[in-house]
Design a protein around this motif. Structure first.
Motif, PDB file in Angstrom:
ATOM      1  N   ARG A  38       0.838  -1.197   0.000  1.00 47.15           N
ATOM      2  CA  ARG A  38       0.000   0.000   0.000  1.00 47.15           C
ATOM      3  C   ARG A  38       0.878   1.254   0.000  1.00 47.15           C
ATOM      4  O   ARG A  38       0.583   2.220  -0.689  1.00 47.15           O
ATOM      5  N   SER A  39       1.947   1.224   0.743  1.00 48.70           N
ATOM      6  CA  SER A  39       2.860   2.366   0.790  1.00 48.70           C
ATOM      7  C   SER A  39       3.495   2.612  -0.576  1.00 48.70           C
ATOM      8  O   SER A  39       3.564   3.760  -1.042  1.00 48.70           O
ATOM      9  N   VAL A  40       3.951   1.555  -1.206  1.00 53.43           N
ATOM     10  CA  VAL A  40       4.548   1.695  -2.534  1.00 53.43           C
ATOM     11  C   VAL A  40       3.486   2.170  -3.528  1.00 53.43           C
ATOM     12  O   VAL A  40       3.749   3.035  -4.372  1.00 53.43           O
ATOM     13  N   LEU A  42       0.886   4.057  -2.879  1.00 50.04           N
ATOM     14  CA  LEU A  42       0.665   5.484  -2.657  1.00 50.04           C
ATOM     15  C   LEU A  42       1.796   6.318  -3.258  1.00 50.04           C
ATOM     16  O   LEU A  42       1.558   7.381  -3.834  1.00 50.04           O
ATOM     17  N   PHE A  43       3.017   5.833  -3.116  1.00 47.06           N
ATOM     18  CA  PHE A  43       4.152   6.512  -3.736  1.00 47.06           C
ATOM     19  C   PHE A  43       3.950   6.606  -5.243  1.00 47.06           C
ATOM     20  O   PHE A  43       4.082   7.685  -5.829  1.00 47.06           O
ATOM     21  N   ASN A  46       0.963   8.900  -6.405  1.00 45.97           N
ATOM     22  CA  ASN A  46       1.306  10.315  -6.278  1.00 45.97           C
ATOM     23  C   ASN A  46       2.388  10.724  -7.271  1.00 45.97           C
ATOM     24  O   ASN A  46       2.374  11.842  -7.786  1.00 45.97           O
ATOM     25  N   LYS A  61       3.950  14.183  -1.160  1.00 49.25           N
ATOM     26  CA  LYS A  61       3.398  12.915  -0.661  1.00 49.25           C
ATOM     27  C   LYS A  61       4.357  11.759  -0.938  1.00 49.25           C
ATOM     28  O   LYS A  61       4.485  10.854  -0.116  1.00 49.25           O
ATOM     29  N   CYS A  62       5.030  11.803  -2.070  1.00 50.31           N
ATOM     30  CA  CYS A  62       6.041  10.780  -2.375  1.00 50.31           C
ATOM     31  C   CYS A  62       7.151  10.818  -1.330  1.00 50.31           C
ATOM     32  O   CYS A  62       7.593   9.777  -0.836  1.00 50.31           O
ATOM     33  N   LYS A  64       6.937  11.828   1.697  1.00 54.95           N
ATOM     34  CA  LYS A  64       6.430  11.336   2.981  1.00 54.95           C
ATOM     35  C   LYS A  64       6.457   9.812   3.043  1.00 54.95           C
ATOM     36  O   LYS A  64       6.727   9.233   4.096  1.00 54.95           O
ATOM     37  N   VAL A  65       6.190   9.168   1.929  1.00 53.28           N
ATOM     38  CA  VAL A  65       6.286   7.701   1.891  1.00 53.28           C
ATOM     39  C   VAL A  65       7.735   7.280   2.124  1.00 53.28           C
ATOM     40  O   VAL A  65       8.001   6.348   2.894  1.00 53.28           O
ATOM     41  N   ALA A  68       8.476   7.589   5.700  1.00 51.27           N
ATOM     42  CA  ALA A  68       7.858   6.502   6.470  1.00 51.27           C
ATOM     43  C   ALA A  68       8.750   5.262   6.448  1.00 51.27           C
ATOM     44  O   ALA A  68       8.957   4.623   7.489  1.00 51.27           O
TER      45      ALA A  68
END
Length: 89
Positions: A38-40, A42-43, A46, A61-62, A64-65, A68
């Motif tokens: 899910r994190s990848v 979202l990266f 975005n 946003k990228c 921020k991933v 994280a």
């Protein structure tokens, strides 16, 4: 597999064909066991928006991933995403 296809399409600057893979991911990504994916996802979503629209909020946003992954001490993957961002930005 969809994550890998999105990466390949971005690397080849072929953003028009990303919709199918995005749709499949959206239908299946909510399972908590898939937090990494899910994190990848979202990266990548975005990043695609940034490439299409050029708006800095998507680039933020990228980043921020990436942060994280650094916070989870997954530095190798954080570095990989940072390099991907730098190379394809």
């Amino acid at each position: 597999m969809c994550i890998n296809m999105l990466i390949i399409l971005i690397e080849n600057n072929d953003l028009k064909d990303t919709k199918l893979y995005i749709k499949v991911l959206e239908e299946n990504i909510d399972n908590p066991d898939f937090l990494f994916y899910r994190s990848v996802y979202l990266f990548l979503i975005n990043f695609i928006e940034y490439k299409n629209l050029g708006e800095e909020k998507y680039l933020s946003k990228c980043k921020k991933v990436i942060e994280a992954f650094e916070n989870f001490e997954m530095n190798a993957y954080a570095d990989e995403l940072a390099n991907f961002l730098k190379e394809h930005k």
